[in-house]
Design a protein around this motif. Structure first.
Motif, PDB file in Angstrom:
ATOM      1  N   LYS A  51      12.360  57.597 -17.068  1.00  0.00           N
ATOM      2  CA  LYS A  51      11.980  59.005 -17.194  1.00  0.00           C
ATOM      3  C   LYS A  51      10.839  59.180 -18.191  1.00  0.00           C
ATOM      4  CE  LYS A  51      16.569  60.793 -16.057  1.00  0.00           C
ATOM      5  NZ  LYS A  51      17.747  61.500 -16.592  1.00  0.00           N
ATOM      6  N   GLU A  52      10.911  58.487 -19.327  1.00  0.00           N
ATOM      7  CA  GLU A  52       9.859  58.596 -20.342  1.00  0.00           C
ATOM      8  C   GLU A  52       8.529  58.063 -19.819  1.00  0.00           C
ATOM      9  OE1 GLU A  52      10.946  56.852 -24.096  1.00  0.00           O
ATOM     10  OE2 GLU A  52      12.737  58.089 -24.270  1.00  0.00           O
ATOM     11  N   ILE A  53       8.574  56.898 -19.185  1.00  0.00           N
ATOM     12  CA  ILE A  53       7.341  56.306 -18.665  1.00  0.00           C
ATOM     13  C   ILE A  53       6.775  57.158 -17.541  1.00  0.00           C
ATOM     14  CG2 ILE A  53       6.429  54.334 -17.371  1.00  0.00           C
ATOM     15  CD1 ILE A  53       8.136  52.538 -19.178  1.00  0.00           C
ATOM     16  N   ALA A  55       7.030  60.373 -17.161  1.00  0.00           N
ATOM     17  CA  ALA A  55       6.427  61.567 -17.756  1.00  0.00           C
ATOM     18  C   ALA A  55       5.068  61.233 -18.369  1.00  0.00           C
ATOM     19  CB  ALA A  55       7.356  62.163 -18.809  1.00  0.00           C
ATOM     20  N   THR A  56       5.004  60.132 -19.104  1.00  0.00           N
ATOM     21  CA  THR A  56       3.752  59.727 -19.748  1.00  0.00           C
ATOM     22  C   THR A  56       2.685  59.389 -18.713  1.00  0.00           C
ATOM     23  OG1 THR A  56       4.979  58.841 -21.623  1.00  0.00           O
ATOM     24  CG2 THR A  56       2.725  58.077 -21.352  1.00  0.00           C
ATOM     25  N   GLU A  57       3.053  58.575 -17.735  1.00  0.00           N
ATOM     26  CA  GLU A  57       2.098  58.160 -16.713  1.00  0.00           C
ATOM     27  C   GLU A  57       1.675  59.337 -15.841  1.00  0.00           C
ATOM     28  OE1 GLU A  57       0.584  55.080 -16.632  1.00  0.00           O
ATOM     29  OE2 GLU A  57       1.681  54.974 -18.515  1.00  0.00           O
ATOM     30  N   GLN A  58       2.599  60.222 -15.522  1.00  0.00           N
ATOM     31  CA  GLN A  58       2.253  61.384 -14.710  1.00  0.00           C
ATOM     32  C   GLN A  58       1.268  62.276 -15.456  1.00  0.00           C
ATOM     33  OE1 GLN A  58       3.267  61.568 -11.443  1.00  0.00           O
ATOM     34  NE2 GLN A  58       1.685  63.105 -11.406  1.00  0.00           N
ATOM     35  N   GLN A  59       1.448  62.387 -16.761  1.00  0.00           N
ATOM     36  CA  GLN A  59       0.529  63.192 -17.567  1.00  0.00           C
ATOM     37  C   GLN A  59      -0.875  62.576 -17.535  1.00  0.00           C
ATOM     38  OE1 GLN A  59       1.683  63.557 -21.680  1.00  0.00           O
ATOM     39  NE2 GLN A  59       0.473  65.395 -21.966  1.00  0.00           N
ATOM     40  N   LYS A  60      -0.961  61.250 -17.647  1.00  0.00           N
ATOM     41  CA  LYS A  60      -2.261  60.571 -17.579  1.00  0.00           C
ATOM     42  C   LYS A  60      -2.909  60.789 -16.215  1.00  0.00           C
ATOM     43  CE  LYS A  60      -1.032  56.732 -20.657  1.00  0.00           C
ATOM     44  NZ  LYS A  60      -0.759  55.279 -20.689  1.00  0.00           N
ATOM     45  N   ILE A  61      -2.109  60.640 -15.161  1.00  0.00           N
ATOM     46  CA  ILE A  61      -2.624  60.808 -13.806  1.00  0.00           C
ATOM     47  C   ILE A  61      -3.075  62.252 -13.581  1.00  0.00           C
ATOM     48  CG2 ILE A  61      -1.954  60.832 -11.358  1.00  0.00           C
ATOM     49  CD1 ILE A  61      -0.202  58.318 -12.019  1.00  0.00           C
ATOM     50  N   ASN A  62      -2.282  63.212 -14.049  1.00  0.00           N
ATOM     51  CA  ASN A  62      -2.650  64.621 -13.890  1.00  0.00           C
ATOM     52  C   ASN A  62      -3.941  64.945 -14.629  1.00  0.00           C
ATOM     53  OD1 ASN A  62      -0.448  65.116 -12.268  1.00  0.00           O
ATOM     54  ND2 ASN A  62       0.800  65.985 -13.905  1.00  0.00           N
ATOM     55  N   THR A  63      -4.119  64.369 -15.816  1.00  0.00           N
ATOM     56  CA  THR A  63      -5.352  64.582 -16.584  1.00  0.00           C
ATOM     57  C   THR A  63      -6.547  64.053 -15.800  1.00  0.00           C
ATOM     58  OG1 THR A  63      -4.150  64.436 -18.675  1.00  0.00           O
ATOM     59  CG2 THR A  63      -6.520  64.076 -18.769  1.00  0.00           C
ATOM     60  N   THR A 109       3.209  48.195 -10.733  1.00  0.00           N
ATOM     61  CA  THR A 109       3.649  46.805 -10.915  1.00  0.00           C
ATOM     62  C   THR A 109       4.133  46.533 -12.323  1.00  0.00           C
ATOM     63  OG1 THR A 109       1.337  46.153 -11.309  1.00  0.00           O
ATOM     64  CG2 THR A 109       2.189  45.890  -9.081  1.00  0.00           C
ATOM     65  N   ASN A 110       3.237  46.572 -13.280  1.00  0.00           N
ATOM     66  CA  ASN A 110       3.579  46.150 -14.643  1.00  0.00           C
ATOM     67  C   ASN A 110       4.679  46.983 -15.289  1.00  0.00           C
ATOM     68  OD1 ASN A 110       1.586  44.219 -14.394  1.00  0.00           O
ATOM     69  ND2 ASN A 110       0.052  45.435 -15.459  1.00  0.00           N
ATOM     70  N   LEU A 111       4.554  48.284 -15.212  1.00  0.00           N
ATOM     71  CA  LEU A 111       5.540  49.129 -15.881  1.00  0.00           C
ATOM     72  C   LEU A 111       6.904  49.052 -15.197  1.00  0.00           C
ATOM     73  CD1 LEU A 111       3.319  52.193 -16.800  1.00  0.00           C
ATOM     74  CD2 LEU A 111       4.070  50.337 -18.281  1.00  0.00           C
ATOM     75  N   ARG A 112       6.929  48.993 -13.870  1.00  0.00           N
ATOM     76  CA  ARG A 112       8.213  48.852 -13.170  1.00  0.00           C
ATOM     77  C   ARG A 112       8.873  47.523 -13.528  1.00  0.00           C
ATOM     78  NH1 ARG A 112       6.421  51.656  -7.668  1.00  0.00           N
ATOM     79  NH2 ARG A 112       6.990  53.756  -8.272  1.00  0.00           N
ATOM     80  N   ASN A 113       8.062  46.470 -13.625  1.00  0.00           N
ATOM     81  CA  ASN A 113       8.619  45.169 -14.020  1.00  0.00           C
ATOM     82  C   ASN A 113       9.210  45.232 -15.421  1.00  0.00           C
ATOM     83  OD1 ASN A 113       7.947  43.995 -11.598  1.00  0.00           O
ATOM     84  ND2 ASN A 113       6.047  43.101 -12.347  1.00  0.00           N
TER      85      ASN A 113
END
Length: 171
Positions: A51-53, A55-63, A109-113
């Motif tokens: 959930k934390e990752i 949220a963080t990644e979605q924020q980067k993608i949205n930006t 890939t990396n973050l899911r791993n």
């Protein structure tokens, strides 16, 4: 000679004691589930690290999406689509688009791993703590075709891994 008469009785009592001990041992173990399963998808999605990752990644993608949209608007507003300013905007759009694709690929890939590596270490710890022999994973796609609901420890494991992720010990 009287000692020899008591020997079969003592052997019988010893054998009976061994049988009773083994029965108690076996009966005691039957109350404990040794083979259980978790729903991998639910576990992954409910894990606080995921959930934390997300949220963080979605924020980067949205930006980056917002910046890309702004560049597209600027490009559409230029009357002369062949001008150097338009070409510069197209180049910026292409660069930003590639950057966003790399960001999404990294997440895929990396973050899911990393998440699964952490989850697997917590699940191993949980299994050892609980004295389980096997924890099977299911993804709703036929890995486990049927199991009694009592064998599903997904919610218990979610609670455990989230507590461990937060740095807490068991309840």
């Amino acid at each position: 000679m009287t000692k020899l008469k008591h020997l079969p009785i003592l052997n019988f009592i010893l054998l009976l004691a061994i049988v009773v001990f083994i029965m108690f041992k076996l009966l005691g173990d039957t109350n404990k589930e040794h083979i259980v399963f978790v729903d991998n998808i639910k576990l992954y999605n409910e894990f606080n690290m995921t959930k934390e990752i997300n949220a963080t990644e979605q924020q980067k993608i949205n930006t980056q999406k917002k910046a890309l949209e702004d560049l597209y608007k600027s490009l559409r507003s230029i009357e002369d689509k062949e001008s150097t300013e338009a070409q510069k905007l197209r180049s910026q759009i292409e660069t930003l688009n590639e950057s966003m694709q790399r960001l999404q690929a990294n997440y895929s890939t990396n973050l899911r791993n990393q998440i699964w590596k952490r989850l697997n270490s917590y699940i191993k710890e949980y299994g050892e703590d609980e004295g389980l022999e096997i924890i099977l994973g299911t993804s709703g796609e036929g890995t486990i075709m049927y199991a009694k609901e009592a064998k599903d420890i997904t919610n218990t494991v979610i609670n455990y891994v989230n507590h461990r992720f937060e740095g807490k010990k068991r309840n």
